[in-house]
Design a protein around this motif. Structure first.
Motif, PDB file in Angstrom:
ATOM      1  N   THR A  35     -20.580 -12.297 -65.608  1.00 12.81           N
ATOM      2  CA  THR A  35     -21.481 -13.456 -65.704  1.00 12.81           C
ATOM      3  C   THR A  35     -22.799 -13.229 -64.978  1.00 12.81           C
ATOM      4  O   THR A  35     -23.444 -14.180 -64.530  1.00 12.81           O
ATOM      5  CB  THR A  35     -20.800 -14.711 -65.139  1.00 12.81           C
ATOM      6  OG1 THR A  35     -20.547 -14.528 -63.736  1.00 12.81           O
ATOM      7  CG2 THR A  35     -19.490 -14.990 -65.854  1.00 12.81           C
TER       8      THR A  35
ATOM      9  N   ARG B 232     -24.478 -20.632 -66.338  1.00 14.05           N
ATOM     10  CA  ARG B 232     -23.479 -21.695 -66.284  1.00 14.05           C
ATOM     11  C   ARG B 232     -22.626 -21.613 -65.026  1.00 14.05           C
ATOM     12  O   ARG B 232     -21.999 -22.602 -64.621  1.00 14.05           O
ATOM     13  CB  ARG B 232     -22.563 -21.629 -67.515  1.00 14.05           C
ATOM     14  CG  ARG B 232     -23.242 -21.971 -68.829  1.00 14.05           C
ATOM     15  CD  ARG B 232     -22.277 -21.775 -69.996  1.00 14.05           C
ATOM     16  NE  ARG B 232     -21.947 -20.369 -70.177  1.00 14.05           N
ATOM     17  CZ  ARG B 232     -21.029 -19.917 -71.045  1.00 14.05           C
ATOM     18  NH1 ARG B 232     -20.333 -20.790 -71.767  1.00 14.05           N
ATOM     19  NH2 ARG B 232     -20.807 -18.628 -71.175  1.00 14.05           N
TER      20      ARG B 232
ATOM     21  N   ASP C 247     -22.102 -25.120 -64.528  1.00 12.73           N
ATOM     22  CA  ASP C 247     -21.051 -25.791 -65.288  1.00 12.73           C
ATOM     23  C   ASP C 247     -19.760 -25.651 -64.478  1.00 12.73           C
ATOM     24  O   ASP C 247     -19.185 -24.570 -64.381  1.00 12.73           O
ATOM     25  CB  ASP C 247     -20.902 -25.137 -66.662  1.00 12.73           C
ATOM     26  CG  ASP C 247     -19.875 -25.816 -67.536  1.00 12.73           C
ATOM     27  OD1 ASP C 247     -18.857 -26.290 -67.014  1.00 12.73           O
ATOM     28  OD2 ASP C 247     -20.088 -25.853 -68.772  1.00 12.73           O
TER      29      ASP C 247
ATOM     30  N   TYR D  18     -16.415 -24.675 -66.456  1.00 13.26           N
ATOM     31  CA  TYR D  18     -16.501 -23.284 -66.912  1.00 13.26           C
ATOM     32  C   TYR D  18     -16.368 -22.322 -65.730  1.00 13.26           C
ATOM     33  O   TYR D  18     -15.608 -21.348 -65.787  1.00 13.26           O
ATOM     34  CB  TYR D  18     -17.832 -23.066 -67.629  1.00 13.26           C
ATOM     35  CG  TYR D  18     -18.132 -21.631 -67.980  1.00 13.26           C
ATOM     36  CD1 TYR D  18     -17.435 -20.990 -68.997  1.00 13.26           C
ATOM     37  CD2 TYR D  18     -19.112 -20.916 -67.292  1.00 13.26           C
ATOM     38  CE1 TYR D  18     -17.709 -19.661 -69.327  1.00 13.26           C
ATOM     39  CE2 TYR D  18     -19.392 -19.590 -67.607  1.00 13.26           C
ATOM     40  CZ  TYR D  18     -18.692 -18.983 -68.619  1.00 13.26           C
ATOM     41  OH  TYR D  18     -18.956 -17.673 -68.939  1.00 13.26           O
TER      42      TYR D  18
ATOM     43  N   ASP E 151     -12.814 -22.141 -64.543  1.00 11.12           N
ATOM     44  CA  ASP E 151     -11.972 -21.373 -65.462  1.00 11.12           C
ATOM     45  C   ASP E 151     -12.193 -19.873 -65.298  1.00 11.12           C
ATOM     46  O   ASP E 151     -11.230 -19.085 -65.311  1.00 11.12           O
ATOM     47  CB  ASP E 151     -12.258 -21.784 -66.910  1.00 11.12           C
ATOM     48  CG  ASP E 151     -11.630 -23.116 -67.278  1.00 11.12           C
ATOM     49  OD1 ASP E 151     -10.787 -23.607 -66.497  1.00 11.12           O
ATOM     50  OD2 ASP E 151     -11.987 -23.662 -68.335  1.00 11.12           O
TER      51      ASP E 151
ATOM     52  N   VAL F  66     -11.264 -16.429 -69.332  1.00  8.10           N
ATOM     53  CA  VAL F  66     -11.303 -17.886 -69.316  1.00  8.10           C
ATOM     54  C   VAL F  66      -9.970 -18.460 -69.800  1.00  8.10           C
ATOM     55  O   VAL F  66      -9.451 -19.431 -69.233  1.00  8.10           O
ATOM     56  CB  VAL F  66     -12.472 -18.410 -70.169  1.00  8.10           C
ATOM     57  CG1 VAL F  66     -12.383 -19.922 -70.362  1.00  8.10           C
ATOM     58  CG2 VAL F  66     -13.810 -18.040 -69.528  1.00  8.10           C
TER      59      VAL F  66
END
Length: 225
Positions: free
Chosen positions: A151, A156, A40, A43, A46, A11
């Motif tokens: 992830t 998110r 998100d 996020y 990023d 990130v």
């Protein structure tokens, strides 16, 4: 390094690619509430940019390794029957042209990767050739693997981010037909109505646009001798 620490590093690396800092908006941040995908957006953007930064570094290193391998091959230091599967990046290109992936091609493709990395760093422009499209596609594939691994259970992340980027940042994805044996020979169609632009191997580094109508690649990828 823990999973959380590695994700934080990814990130943090997003700031290294300001040329694509529009990703959050592209993913739907500014859409109407009813049309907005879940997740998100800042996020997700990023994580994607950080993963693309890592992918750019790795692919450049791997192409240098491919070049060293090819150099040894043509210097008779390794068997002549070296396979495309022995390479790290070139093996990700259409197999039907594997016999054409020589040192000059690898050098030109490396510069196409460098061009795309520069677009992500200094300001995005339309991908100017089929080779640049392939380079960005491979970068996205590598980034997608990182994003998915980091992830997998993170709600998110906008789940359809790859499809959105494919739709928005590629002129087309006709080059994917070259990976499918069912479409063998499609690059040779001469009928102007049925022809796919620049899919013939000799045209991969030819710009889609003229100098007055769109971006051009840097000089080296256009070099053919």
């Amino acid at each position: 390094m823990t999973h959380e620490e590695y994700l934080a590093t990814i990130v943090n690396n997003a700031q290294m690619l300001p040329g694509i800092n529009f990703l959050a908006d592209l993913l739907g941040k500014d859409d109407e509430e009813d049309d907005r995908p879940e997740g998100d957006f800042d996020y997700t953007a990023d994580v994607i940019r950080g993963a693309l930064f890592l992918a750019s570094l790795q692919m450049s290193d791997e192409l240098f390794s491919d070049l060293r391998l090819l150099d040894r091959k043509y210097a008779d230091e390794v068997p002549k029957n070296i396979l495309i599967e022995d390479t790290m990046v070139l093996c990700g290109l259409p197999q039907r042209y594997a016999h054409r992936y020589d040192i000059l091609f690898a050098q030109r493709f490396l510069m196409a990767v460098a061009d795309v990395s520069s677009y992500m760093t200094n300001g995005w422009v339309a991908l100017p050739t089929v080779a640049h499209q392939m380079a960005f596609n491979l970068l996205l594939n590598n980034a997608e693997a990182v994003v998915d691994a980091l992830t997998a259970s993170d709600d998110r992340v906008v789940p359809i981010w790859r499809g959105i980027m494919d739709m928005a940042l590629f002129r087309d994805k006709d080059f994917e037909l070259l990976y499918d044996p069912k479409f063998d020979g499609i690059e040779d169609i001469q009928d102007s109505k049925a022809r796919y632009e620049n899919l013939n191997f000799d045209d991969w580094f030819s710009p889609f646009f003229g100098p007055d109508s769109g971006p051009l690649p840097s000089p080296y990828p256009q070099k053919d001798t």
